[in-house]
Write an enzyme that holds these catalytic residues in place. Structure first.
Site, PDB file in Angstrom:
ATOM      1  CG  HIS A  97      -1.220  -3.980   2.965  1.00  0.00           C
ATOM      2  ND1 HIS A  97      -0.832  -5.264   3.193  1.00  0.00           N
ATOM      3  CD2 HIS A  97      -1.691  -3.506   4.143  1.00  0.00           C
ATOM      4  CE1 HIS A  97      -1.058  -5.566   4.461  1.00  0.00           C
ATOM      5  NE2 HIS A  97      -1.574  -4.519   5.052  1.00  0.00           N
ATOM      6  CE  LYS A 163      -0.736  20.479  -1.196  1.00  0.00           C
ATOM      7  NZ  LYS A 163      -0.213  19.276  -1.760  1.00  0.00           N
TER       8      LYS A 163
END
Length: 168
Positions: A97, A163
């Protein structure tokens, strides 16, 4: 007294018939979603996996979708390459959204950003892959990771946000 009436309700045949009908309805809806997927031979989908807009999802050959996984493309697309494994409870979203402060959150536009998972990847249990992400060939995503950015080919990533841990 309320607990006694709740117990009686559980013993009622009407309650069990309702529960069976609801379960059957949900099973049939999910089965119909699985049938609408664009998938090649050898793709295996656990029956508890859930799909929205299945016509926007494509699975290549020998893809495995683990139990309780959710693939929700919204108005984007999700493409999963050959030989990729998704562990249990993996969530993939290809839309989000908007966050314009001049519009209420309920009225925000839905922004579709495609998700591409290339071939020979392993997505660990409980991972969340967000809209617009590309996961390169041969990559591994550690269990419980949240992937918000692209992952280069043959890279192992983990964490929230995910990561690089090392090369594969």
């Amino acid at each position: 007294m309320k607990r006694y009436s709740d117990l009686l309700m559980l013993l009622s045949p009407k309650y069990w018939i309702y529960l069976l009908r609801l379960t059957k309805k949900m099973y049939i809806e999910n089965l119909n979603s699985i049938k609408m997927l664009k998938r090649n031979e050898g793709a295996f989908i656990e029956p508890t996996a859930s799909f929205r807009n299945p016509e926007r999802i494509s699975l290549d050959k020998d893809v495995l979708i683990g139990p309780y996984s959710i693939l929700w493309p919204g108005n984007g697309t999700i493409s999963i390459g050959k030989g990729t494994l998704l562990g249990p409870n993996v969530q993939i979203y290809a839309s989000n959204h908007g966050t314009d402060s001049s519009t209420s959150i309920n009225n925000q536009e839905l922004i579709g950003l495609d998700v591409l998972i290339e071939e020979d990847c392993w997505i660990g249990a409980g991972c969340i892959i967000l809209a617009g992400v590309k996961i390169g060939k041969g990559s591994v995503i550690a269990a419980g990771s949240v992937v918000t950015n692209n992952v280069p080919s043959y890279t192992i990533v983990g964490g929230t946000p995910a990561k690089k841990i090392r090369d594969r």
